[in-house]
Scaffold this motif. Structure first.
Motif, PDB file in Angstrom:
ATOM      1  N   GLY A  72     -10.585   5.409  -1.693  1.00 49.30           N
ATOM      2  CA  GLY A  72      -9.647   4.606  -0.918  1.00 49.30           C
ATOM      3  C   GLY A  72     -10.133   3.190  -0.666  1.00 49.30           C
ATOM      4  N   ALA A  73     -11.451   3.003  -0.472  1.00 55.71           N
ATOM      5  CA  ALA A  73     -11.986   1.672  -0.197  1.00 55.71           C
ATOM      6  C   ALA A  73     -11.738   0.738  -1.380  1.00 55.71           C
ATOM      7  CB  ALA A  73     -13.487   1.759   0.096  1.00 55.71           C
ATOM      8  N   TYR A  74     -11.902   1.251  -2.589  1.00 58.28           N
ATOM      9  CA  TYR A  74     -11.638   0.460  -3.796  1.00 58.28           C
ATOM     10  C   TYR A  74     -10.164   0.057  -3.868  1.00 58.28           C
ATOM     11  CZ  TYR A  74     -11.454  -0.728  -8.801  1.00 58.28           C
ATOM     12  OH  TYR A  74     -11.266  -1.366 -10.003  1.00 58.28           O
ATOM     13  N   SER A  75      -9.275   1.026  -3.644  1.00 57.24           N
ATOM     14  CA  SER A  75      -7.842   0.755  -3.767  1.00 57.24           C
ATOM     15  C   SER A  75      -7.363  -0.254  -2.737  1.00 57.24           C
ATOM     16  CB  SER A  75      -7.053   2.061  -3.626  1.00 57.24           C
ATOM     17  OG  SER A  75      -7.391   2.966  -4.648  1.00 57.24           O
ATOM     18  N   CYS A 235      -0.517  -0.170   2.513  1.00 54.47           N
ATOM     19  CA  CYS A 235      -1.010   0.884   1.607  1.00 54.47           C
ATOM     20  C   CYS A 235      -1.744   1.975   2.381  1.00 54.47           C
ATOM     21  CB  CYS A 235      -1.915   0.273   0.540  1.00 54.47           C
ATOM     22  SG  CYS A 235      -1.055  -0.760  -0.675  1.00 54.47           S
ATOM     23  N   TYR A 236      -2.531   1.572   3.379  1.00 55.07           N
ATOM     24  CA  TYR A 236      -3.257   2.587   4.144  1.00 55.07           C
ATOM     25  C   TYR A 236      -2.306   3.431   4.988  1.00 55.07           C
ATOM     26  CZ  TYR A 236      -6.459   4.991   7.197  1.00 55.07           C
ATOM     27  OH  TYR A 236      -7.135   5.974   7.877  1.00 55.07           O
ATOM     28  N   ALA A 237      -1.205   2.837   5.451  1.00 58.75           N
ATOM     29  CA  ALA A 237      -0.231   3.611   6.219  1.00 58.75           C
ATOM     30  C   ALA A 237       0.316   4.769   5.393  1.00 58.75           C
ATOM     31  CB  ALA A 237       0.914   2.701   6.677  1.00 58.75           C
ATOM     32  N   VAL A 256       3.093  -0.575  12.226  1.00 56.22           N
ATOM     33  CA  VAL A 256       3.387  -1.699  13.126  1.00 56.22           C
ATOM     34  C   VAL A 256       2.587  -2.935  12.708  1.00 56.22           C
ATOM     35  CG1 VAL A 256       3.173  -2.546  15.500  1.00 56.22           C
ATOM     36  CG2 VAL A 256       4.015  -0.225  15.067  1.00 56.22           C
ATOM     37  N   GLY A 257       1.306  -2.737  12.407  1.00 56.26           N
ATOM     38  CA  GLY A 257       0.470  -3.853  11.991  1.00 56.26           C
ATOM     39  C   GLY A 257       0.943  -4.487  10.695  1.00 56.26           C
ATOM     40  N   ALA A 258       1.318  -3.643   9.719  1.00 56.68           N
ATOM     41  CA  ALA A 258       1.796  -4.162   8.436  1.00 56.68           C
ATOM     42  C   ALA A 258       3.103  -4.935   8.613  1.00 56.68           C
ATOM     43  CB  ALA A 258       1.994  -3.014   7.448  1.00 56.68           C
ATOM     44  N   THR A 259       4.000  -4.406   9.447  1.00 55.21           N
ATOM     45  CA  THR A 259       5.275  -5.093   9.707  1.00 55.21           C
ATOM     46  C   THR A 259       5.040  -6.455  10.345  1.00 55.21           C
ATOM     47  OG1 THR A 259       6.386  -2.960   9.995  1.00 55.21           O
ATOM     48  CG2 THR A 259       7.510  -4.913  10.843  1.00 55.21           C
TER      49      THR A 259
END
Length: 516
Positions: A72-75, A235-237, A256-259
């Motif tokens: 996940g860290a790479y992506s 992406c993490y959401a 919420v943060g992404a929005t």
């Protein structure tokens, strides 16, 4: 009002505003091979370690969550930094950024020899994602700089896509085969000599950018930070929704943060004198439609890859190597479908050919929904149909999107293409992971499955592939409808932008012909 497209310029190698160009793929084999190697290594690194996670867990004492972060860290860093890297390359030089990316990618890969904890490996993977982001959009952008002839550009990009997607599909197979003979660290150490070969090829064969081919706007640091936050949190959401639940605090917080980050990014870009991504470009049907259709292809590919890995290894009980070999029909079709895709474009034009590709994607997913209970031949046939659709849509949209950008914004165009694919990958994986958890089980038991669990899994897969068929069909068709009827690669919208409209030395404009 429309204008007729100028004839493609074929050259035997004069110096243009972007440097030396080549008259054929054979003449450009050194730089083209180097760019393909760079693209292959960054794509294979997306999936290579997946097969080694159990081994890594035993060696480093990692729990499940920690192992998820190894991939996940790479992506997250890769997807979050694509737009920033493309923007920087358009300002300071595409070849220069690629060379720095290749060098740091190789050096960081060597550091795996000193890794002793999971945290160190996660940090290393995150740094590799950063350097891969500096490579991905630039490789696609630079391949356009090697040729003036439009047919050669299409064929060169076709080669790039085949090599890159082969790396993505072959990652688990290559990793599983290597683990039978070497320690898992070698899966990363091998990046160093490969990156060195690519670096030498780019340095020798790809001309340096000339000042007139770059934008001289200052780097939009606030826009870069906001884009990283928006894409990373978004992406993490999707990952968190599958892992923790869609109403969990981490998932809701990320949404919420992404929005908020997207809203702030749009407001900043609209007000900035030198935006990282000129949002007016998205008014062009070609740019907007190509990006949307690319997201649709990645939803299909990532969703199918994820679902079939579970199908082959759990429901069928196949070994990782055998499961990897089961994907070979996709690799073979990637190569063999090239003449078919080119004929579709030549005979039907971008819009109709892309619609045909979207139809094939939808048909293949419907075929998989039926084929999961009818054995591997039915699945393989659907994979072949899907790959023809993927090849057609991906090639058309990648060429059309970059060609529709101003000459000094090609890297950000390639980055937009890659970002759309990365978002689509996250969506496809999230859709499959969520539906499997809801319809089958939240924990997939190891060992031989009983008949009841296999039957439940097949029933769940039918729903998964049906949902993917509807989603991919809608997204890819929506994007395809925004393309033009061009049968070349130089006919695009002419909606106004603040950027120059002449491709110096290449005989191309940023837009010829409005959407029809």
């Amino acid at each position: 009002m429309t204008t007729q497209p100028s004839a493609p310029v074929t050259t035997s190698g004069p110096t243009t505003a972007t440097g030396h160009t080549y008259p054929s793929l054979r003449a450009a084999w050194v730089p083209l091979a180097a760019l393909c190697i760079a693209f292959f290594v960054e794509m294979v690194d997306n999936t290579l370690l997946t097969i080694a996670l159990p081994t890594i867990g035993r060696d480093l004492g990692s729990d499940t969550t920690a192992l998820q972060w190894v991939t996940g860290a790479y992506s997250l860093t890769f997807g979050g930094l694509l737009l920033t890297a493309g923007s920087a390359a358009d300002r300071i030089g595409r070849r220069r950024v690629l060379l720095v990316g290749l060098a740091t990618f190789g050096l960081i890969s060597l550091a795996v020899a000193a890794v002793t904890t999971t945290g160190e490996l996660v940090a290393l993977r995150a740094l590799l994602g950063v350097t891969a982001a500096a490579m991905a959009p630039i490789t696609n952008s630079l391949v356009f700089r090697l040729f003036d002839d439009q047919a050669l550009r299409l064929r060169a990009l076709t080669v790039m896509i085949v090599v890159g997607m082969s790396g993505f599909v072959l990652g688990p197979l290559l990793g599983g085969t290597a683990l039978a003979h070497v320690r898992w660290e070698w899966l990363l150490l091998v990046n160093a000599p490969i990156a060195l070969v690519a670096w030498v090829g780019v340095r020798l064969g790809v001309p340096a950018d000339r000042p007139e081919g770059l934008t001289h706007d200052r780097l939009d640091l606030p826009g870069a930070a906001l884009s990283i936050a928006a894409i990373g949190l978004g992406c993490y959401a999707l990952t968190s929704g599958v892992e923790h639940g869609w109403l969990s605090l981490p998932t809701v917080g990320c949404v919420v943060g992404a929005t908020a980050a997207v809203t702030a990014f749009v407001r900043h870009e609209l007000r900035s004198d030198a935006p990282m991504l000129d949002l007016s470009l998205l008014r062009r049907g070609t740019v907007r439609g190509a990006a949307v259709a690319q997201a649709g292809t990645s939803i299909a590919m990532a969703g199918v890859m994820f679902a079939l890995i579970l199908h082959f290894q759990y429901a069928y009980g196949w070994s990782p190597v055998r499961a990897g070999l089961a994907n070979l029909p996709m690799i073979a079709t990637m190569v063999l479908a090239t003449p078919l895709s080119e004929r579709l474009v030549a005979r039907l034009g971008h819009r109709v050919a892309c619609l045909v590709g979207a139809g094939l994607l939808t048909l293949s997913l419907v075929g998989l929904a039926w084929g999961v209970e009818h054995g591997y031949p039915a699945i393989a046939a659907s994979m072949v149909v899907m790959t023809v659709g993927l090849r057609t849509v991906m090639t058309i949209c990648a060429v059309a999107l970059v060609e529709a950008m101003p000459a000094n914004r090609t890297s950000i165009g390639a980055a937009l293409n890659d970002t759309a694919q990365e978002v689509g990958t996250s969506v496809g994986t999230a859709v499959v992971g969520t539906l499997v958890a809801v319809l089958v089980t939240t924990t997939l038991p190891a060992g031989t499955w009983g008949a009841d669990l296999v039957a439940r899994f097949f029933a769940g897969e039918r729903v998964v592939f049906t949902v993917l068929a509807v989603l991919v069909g809608a997204v890819a068709t929506w994007g395809a409808l925004s393309l033009t009827d061009s049968r070349a690669t130089d006919e695009h919208d002419t909606r106004p932008t603040d950027q120059p409209t002449t491709r110096s030395g290449a005989g191309l404009s940023t837009g010829r012909g409005r959407d029809t």
